[in-house]
Scaffold this active site. Structure first.
Site, PDB file in Angstrom:
ATOM      1  N   SER A  88       0.812  -1.211   0.000  1.00 55.33           N
ATOM      2  CA  SER A  88       0.000   0.000   0.000  1.00 55.33           C
ATOM      3  C   SER A  88       0.850   1.267   0.000  1.00 55.33           C
ATOM      4  CB  SER A  88      -0.966  -0.029   1.189  1.00 55.33           C
ATOM      5  OG  SER A  88      -1.879   1.029   1.128  1.00 55.33           O
ATOM      6  N   ASP A 231      -2.495   6.071  -3.591  1.00 62.00           N
ATOM      7  CA  ASP A 231      -1.419   5.444  -2.825  1.00 62.00           C
ATOM      8  C   ASP A 231      -0.818   4.324  -3.674  1.00 62.00           C
ATOM      9  OD1 ASP A 231      -3.632   3.787  -2.730  1.00 62.00           O
ATOM     10  OD2 ASP A 231      -3.256   3.102  -0.696  1.00 62.00           O
ATOM     11  N   ASP A 233      -1.376   1.104  -4.063  1.00 64.03           N
ATOM     12  CA  ASP A 233      -2.205   0.103  -4.736  1.00 64.03           C
ATOM     13  C   ASP A 233      -3.541   0.666  -5.193  1.00 64.03           C
ATOM     14  OD1 ASP A 233      -3.002   0.354  -2.061  1.00 64.03           O
ATOM     15  OD2 ASP A 233      -3.827  -1.665  -1.995  1.00 64.03           O
ATOM     16  N   ASP A 235      -6.152   1.717  -3.741  1.00 64.77           N
ATOM     17  CA  ASP A 235      -7.415   1.464  -3.043  1.00 64.77           C
ATOM     18  C   ASP A 235      -7.871   2.724  -2.314  1.00 64.77           C
ATOM     19  OD1 ASP A 235      -5.535   1.450  -0.982  1.00 64.77           O
ATOM     20  OD2 ASP A 235      -6.460  -0.227   0.085  1.00 64.77           O
TER      21      ASP A 235
END
EC number: 5.4.2.10
Length: 447
Positions: A88, A231, A233, A235
């Site tokens: 992340s 960020d 990834d 999400d």
């Protein structure tokens, strides 16, 4: 050693042997897995290791390559589970493993604990030649996800958008999907590089300084660009308004919650115990209920399923749109911020400025991990005496008042206890913070 934390497995220099063991443990109960990874330099290594463990245990594996977490979560519906290799927002030397159910929700603590027990008790030597899983590759995952998302957003305005992907997994989706949605897109840090050469993957004000400067330069001629930044990834997302301000996470969430209620007629939304009381103030006008849950996308998704609420979000920029899927999705969230702007016919900066401003204070106090629970027990009892009211103990200890609130919560990843205060006036905020710090320090010293 405990492997799973608050968001799957995440550690510095993740050992491929751990990944192999996780894969083998998964194969005990799942026979069809899909794997995605972000741009980190160790992604291929960890993917290969976890794939080896899965195959050795007889689980079929499909890899979908370098993708954001929302793509992996959406793809999981065609398999028994999804496996995302990502750390992340952490620096490039970190990597991790996050597991997703078929419905797109992340594994809950009970599921992770079950895997930990298998890993602790297994010898990992059970694979035989006649029970090896099959490996395959699917290169259509991004296309399928993008088509699905675009079918479920409705943007008629040709917005000007700067998309900052942090050289991370969002690169393979965000610039294209915003363009296909009709936006004029300028992409920043949009080539994949697991060293994160453009900026670190945490989308905060410090890391986004260059992107902010780009937006200010573009808008000096009245072009009205906004920014959407991800960020590692994708999400999560944060927006940058037309004035070049990195929007306050709480204010953006409050504004979006109001939009959801106004547009859909929703009678409830889900958020976490650390979210601003501006949400309550906004939604009270419409008679909508604010349901608070533990911090983390797992808890938010569970509450969405339980209550039937259409939207749930955290002030970290982690938003879940249940009408689309149950995986946190920073790409979809960015598109829906544009839908919100179109709905109100206003600039993002004007929408944000309408949200009430409160005094916010945050502090962290060093606390040994073995004392955290005793300290929290002390705070619960002592706070009850000081404030003459029962604390809320859903996640940490929270005291709510007419003029503000205080949340004291142990960190799940560091040896700290965190104190968060929000109040309508500065004096009350400072008083709450003084009490909070005092209780934490006394709780530590007396234990």
């Amino acid at each position: 050693m405990k492997l799973f934390g608050t968001s799957g497995i995440r550690m510095k220099n993740l050992d491929p042997l751990i990944a192999y063991k996780v894969g083998f443990a998964i194969s005990k109960n799942f026979k069809k897995a899909v794997i995605g990874r972000d741009t980190r330099t160790t992604g291929n290594l960890i993917e290969s290791a976890i794939t080896a463990g899965l195959l050795n245990g007889g689980c079929d594996v499909t890899t979908i390559g370098m993708v954001p977490t929302p793509v992996l979560g959406y793809s999981a519906r065609d398999y028994d589970l999804g496996i995302m290799i990502t750390a992340s927002h952490n620096p490039p030397e970190y990597n991790g493993i996050k597991l997703f159910n078929k419905n797109g929700t992340a594994f809950d603590p009970k599921q992770e604990e079950k895997l930990e027990k298998i890993i602790a008790n297994d010898d990992f030597n059970e694979g035989t030649w006649d029970n090896i899983g099959c490996a395959s590759e699917d290169k259509t995952a991004v296309k399928k996800y993008s088509e699905y998302i675009l079918q479920n957003v409705d943007i008629k305005t040709n917005f000007n958008v700067v998309v900052d992907c942090a050289n991370a997994a969002g690169c393979v989706v965000s610039p294209n999907i915003f363009t296909e949605a009709g936006c004029k897109v300028i992409s920043v840090n949009s080539h994949c590089d697991g060293r994160f050469v453009g900026r670190m993957p945490e989308p905060n004000e410090t890391n986004l300084k260059e992107t902010v400067d780009i937006i200010k330069g573009l808008n000096s001629n009245g072009r009205n660009y906004i920014g959407i930044a991800h960020d590692g990834d994708a999400d999560r997302m944060i927006a940058i308004d037309e004035l070049g301000r990195v929007t306050d996470f709480d204010k953006l969430l409050a504004a979006f919650c109001k939009y959801v209620v106004q547009k859909t007629g929703a009678d409830k939304i889900v958020t976490t115990v650390d979210a601003s009381m501006a949400i309550d103030e906004y939604l009270d006008e419409f008679g909508a209920k604010v349901i608070r849950t533990k911090i983390g996308d797992v808890a938010v998704a569970e509450e969405l399923e339980k209550t039937g609420a259409i939207f749930g979000g955290e002030p970290s920029g982690t938003w879940i749109h249940r009408d689309i899927h149950l995986t946190p999705d920073g790409i979809l969230s960015g598109l829906r911020v544009l839908e919100m702007m179109e709905f109100y016919g206003k600039k993002l900066c004007d929408i944000i400025d309408e949200v009430p401003s409160y005094y916010n204070m945050r502090e962290k106090i060093a606390c040994p991990d073995n004392l955290k629970q005793k300290v929290m027990d002390y705070i619960s009892k002592e706070g009850k005496k000081i404030f003459e009211k029962e604390p809320e103990t859903l996640d940490g200890v929270r005291f709510s008042f007419e003029k503000g609130w205080m949340l004291i919560r142990p960190s799940g990843t560091e040896s700290y206890v965190r104190v968060r205060v929000e109040a309508k006036d500065e004096d009350f905020a400072e008083k709450l913070m003084e009490n909070g710090i005092s209780m934490v320090k006394t709780g530590i010293s007396e234990n």
